[in-house]
Design an enzyme around this catalytic site. Structure first.
Site, PDB file in Angstrom:
ATOM      1  N   LYS A  78      19.778   7.354  -4.900  1.00  0.00           N
ATOM      2  CA  LYS A  78      18.680   6.394  -4.738  1.00  0.00           C
ATOM      3  C   LYS A  78      17.915   6.280  -6.052  1.00  0.00           C
ATOM      4  O   LYS A  78      17.689   7.289  -6.736  1.00  0.00           O
ATOM      5  CB  LYS A  78      17.755   6.867  -3.608  1.00  0.00           C
ATOM      6  CG  LYS A  78      16.656   5.874  -3.238  1.00  0.00           C
ATOM      7  CD  LYS A  78      15.822   6.367  -2.047  1.00  0.00           C
ATOM      8  CE  LYS A  78      14.755   5.357  -1.643  1.00  0.00           C
ATOM      9  NZ  LYS A  78      13.948   5.800  -0.492  1.00  0.00           N
ATOM     10  N   SER A 158      13.253   2.317   3.318  1.00  0.00           N
ATOM     11  CA  SER A 158      13.430   1.865   1.949  1.00  0.00           C
ATOM     12  C   SER A 158      14.770   2.277   1.328  1.00  0.00           C
ATOM     13  O   SER A 158      15.166   1.708   0.319  1.00  0.00           O
ATOM     14  CB  SER A 158      12.302   2.413   1.075  1.00  0.00           C
ATOM     15  OG  SER A 158      12.384   3.832   0.976  1.00  0.00           O
ATOM     16  N   SER A 182      12.217   6.373   5.930  1.00  0.00           N
ATOM     17  CA  SER A 182      13.140   5.666   5.034  1.00  0.00           C
ATOM     18  C   SER A 182      14.548   6.221   4.922  1.00  0.00           C
ATOM     19  O   SER A 182      15.399   5.600   4.292  1.00  0.00           O
ATOM     20  CB  SER A 182      12.543   5.587   3.632  1.00  0.00           C
ATOM     21  OG  SER A 182      11.625   4.537   3.588  1.00  0.00           O
TER      22      SER A 182
END
Ligand code: GLN
Length: 491
Positions: A78, A158, A182
Site C-alpha cells: 500500500k 482505503s 480500511s
C-alpha cells in the site's frame, strides 16, 4: 490467470521450497500479470526489478539451506508504507514524487523474511475514504462486476488497490492499513481475507500517519492461512514506535485450527441496525450456523455504546489527522506552491490548497474545529470518554464470549460515483469502527455472494492479542463457506 498466479502464498512457498517452480518464475508471472492489468489502476508504481531481485536471492538460497518464511514471494505494498527510494505518496498530490530515504519497519520486516515488492498500491488519499475514489491517481476499479452489468464498481477503501490486486491475482498478498475499517471493508467488497491485528502489534514507524491512536497495518490475501503467514512476518516490537507492543509474535500459522469446540461466539444485538439489506442479515445467520458446525456455541451479547462508535470515530480520527497533516507545509516534503510575491504564510496556504483533496480538507476542518478552544470539551474530550465506554463494552462482552461475529459491511460493493454524500460513505464502516476504537484484532473473511453476484464478508472481532482466536474462527468459516468465486476477467 496463469497457473502460478492462481496459487496461495502457502502454495507458492511450498512450491518454491519443493523445487516445483523457481522463485524467478513466480516473480515473472506476477510482473506480467501486473503489467496486463493496468486498466484496474491498482498500482501507482510498478517495481518488477525488486520482485526479481528477491526471487533470485531465494533461488540462490534454496541451494544452500534454509529459506526465510516469505523467500521469493512478491507482494504489493500500500502506498502508505515508506519504501526507500520508491515513490510513497499516500495517494496525495501533496506527496507527489516523494521518495523516502528510509524503509517502514513493516516492509523492512517483510524484506527480512525474503519477500520482494511488485509495486505500490493505490489508495484513498491519506487513507481517508471507503471507495478509493479520493486518490490523486483516480479510482481503483474493482475486478468484480454485478451480474449482467458492466458498471465499474469500487473495491472499497482505503486499501482499494490492495484489495483489487489480490482479487485480480496481480499480487498473492499485500499490505493494507486499517484506521476504521480500511483492511476489512475492502476485503469484504472483493471476496478476500484481511486482518487488522491488535493495536501495537505492527509498528507504525514509516507508515504515513492518519490517526495515530487507531492506525494499524495488516495483511490481505486469498486465504486465512496466507494472512497468518504474512502477519507473522509483519508484526513485532519496534523501539522506534512508542506505541509498539512489547509482546512476542506467536506462531499463528502453526497454531491454526478450525476446531471451535468449547468456544462461545458473541452475537451483538446492537449490530442489527435498520436499513441494512436482508441479504446481509441472512449471511450473518449463515455465519453463525458455520461456527456452530465448527463446535462453537452462539451467545447473545450487548455492546450498548455501538451507536456512538461512528460519531466518536469521526471526531477522534479527524482531530488526530488535522494534527498529523500539519507537517505538509511545502517546506519539508513533496509539493511546494509559491505564489508570486507571496510570503511564508502564502506558501503554506497555496501548497495545502493545491496539494490536498476535498475529503482531506473536510477532515482537517472537522479536526481543527473539534480541537478548537471553544469546542474541545464538547467534542474531543467527550469522544474520548465515549471511546473508553466502547472499550469497556468489549471488555464486559469478552467475559461472556471468546469471539464476536458480525457482518463486515452494511452492503456489497457499490458503483464508482454512486455514493456522493460523505455521511453515506462514512456509514460503510459502521460495523468496523468499534473494534478500531477498542484497539482489538478483527478480520473479514468471504462468506458468499449476494443476489447480484458480489462478495459479502463476515467479520470476526477478538479479544486483545487474540489474533489466533480470530484466525481460527476465520478458518472455520473459510472451510465451510468454500468460497472460491473469482471475478471473470474483463480487464
Ligand atoms: N473509511 C474510514 C475513513 O475514511 C476508515 C479509513 C481507514 O481505515 N483508513 O476514515
Amino acid at each position: 490467470m496463469s497457473e502460478i498466479t492462481g496459487k496461495t502464498i502457502a502454495e507458492l512457498r511450498d512450491g518454491i521450497r519443493g523445487g516445483h517452480f523457481s522463485a524467478r518464475e513466480v516473480a515473472e508471472a506476477y510482473n506480467a500479470a501486473v503489467a496486463a492489468a493496468r486498466l484496474l489502476n491498482a498500482y501507482t508504481v510498478e517495481t518488477p526489478e525488486d520482485a526479481l531481485a528477491a526471487a533470485d536471492a531465494a533461488d540462490k538460497a534454496r541451494g544452500s539451506g534454509e529459506l526465510a518464511s516469505l523467500a521469493g514471494i512478491p507482494l504489493g505494498i500500500k502506498d502508505l508504507f515508506a519504501t526507500k527510494g520508491v515513490n510513497t505518496t499516500a495517494g496525495s498530490k501533496i506527496l507527489k514524487d516523494f521518495k523516502p530515504p528510509y524503509e517502514s519497519t513493516v516492509t523492512a520486516n517483510l524484506r527480512k523474511a525474503g519477500a520482494g515488492m511488485l509495486g505500490k498500491l493505490n489508495m484513498d488519499e491519506f487513507a481517508m475514504g471507503s471507495s478509493n475514489e479520493t486518490s490523486t491517481y483516480g479510482p481503483v476499479i474493482s475486478p468484480w462486476r454485478r451480474q449482467g452489468s458492466n458498471v465499474g464498481l469500487t473495491p472499497g477503501g482505503s486499501s482499494g488497490g490492495s484489495a483489487a490486486a489480490v482479487a485480480a491475482s496481480i499480487a498473492p498478498g499485500v499490505t493494507g492499513t486499517d484506521t476504521g475499517g480500511s483492511i476489512r471493508q475492502p476485503a469484504s467488497f472483493v471476496g478476500i481475507s484481511g486482518i487488522k491485528p491488535t493495536y501495537g502489534r505492527c509498528s507504525r514507524w514509516g507508515i504515513v500517519s492518519f490517526a495515530s491512536s487507531l492506525d494499524q497495518a495488516g495483511p490481505m490475501a486469498k486465504s486465512v492461512r496466507d494472512c497468518a503467514i504474512l502477519l507473522e512476518a509483519m508484526a513485532g516490537f519496534d523501539p522506534k514506535d512508542p506505541t509498539s507492543l512489547a509482546a512476542p509474535v506467536p506462531k499463528w500459522e502453526a497454531g491454526l485450527s478450525s476446531d471451535l469446540r468449547g468456544k462461545r461466539v458473541g452475537i451483538p444485538k446492537e449490530y442489527r441496525i435498520d436499513g441494512v439489506p436482508g441479504e446481509i442479515d441472512a449471511h450473518w445467520e449463515q455465519g453463525i450456523e458455520w461456527l456452530k458446525d465448527a463446535g462453537a456455541t452462539p451467545v447473545e451479547i450487548s455492546l450498548p455504546h455501538t451507536k456512538y462508535a461512528l460519531p466518536t470515530y469521526y471526531i477522534i480520527a479527524p482531530a488526530e489527522a488535522s494534527s498529523n497533516l500539519a507537517r505538509y507545509d511545502g517546506v519539508r516534503y513533496g509539493l511546494r506552491e509559491v505564489p508570486e510575491g507571496g510570503n511564508l504564510d502564502a506558501m503554506y496556504a497555496a501548497t495545502r490548497a493545491e496539494g490536498f483533496g476535498a475529503e482531506v480538507k473536510r477532515r482537517i476542518m472537522i479536526g481543527t474545529y473539534v480541537l478548537s478552544a471553544g469546542f474541545y470539551d464538547a467534542y474531543f474530550t467527550k469522544a474520548q470518554k465515549v471511546r473508553a465506554l466502547i472499550k469497556q463494552d468489549f471488555r464486559k462482552a469478552f467475559e461472556r464470549c471468546d469471539i464476536i461475529l458480525t457482518p463486515t459491511a452494511p452492503s456489497a460493493a457499490f458503483g464508482i460515483g454512486e455514493t456522493t454524500d460523505p455521511l453515506a460513505m462514512y456509514l460503510n464502516d459502521v460495523f468496523a469502527v468499534p473494534a478500531s476504537l477498542a484497539g482489538l484484532p478483527a478480520m473479514s473473511v468471504p462468506g458468499g455472494l449476494d443476489g447480484q453476484g458480489l462478495p459479502l464478508g463476515l467479520h470476526l472481532i477478538g479479544n486483545e492479542l487474540d489474533e489466533q482466536g480470530v484466525l481460527n474462527a476465520g478458518l472455520a468459516i473459510e472451510e465451510r463457506a468454500g468460497f472460491t468465486a473469482r471475478p471473470e476477467r474483463w480487464w
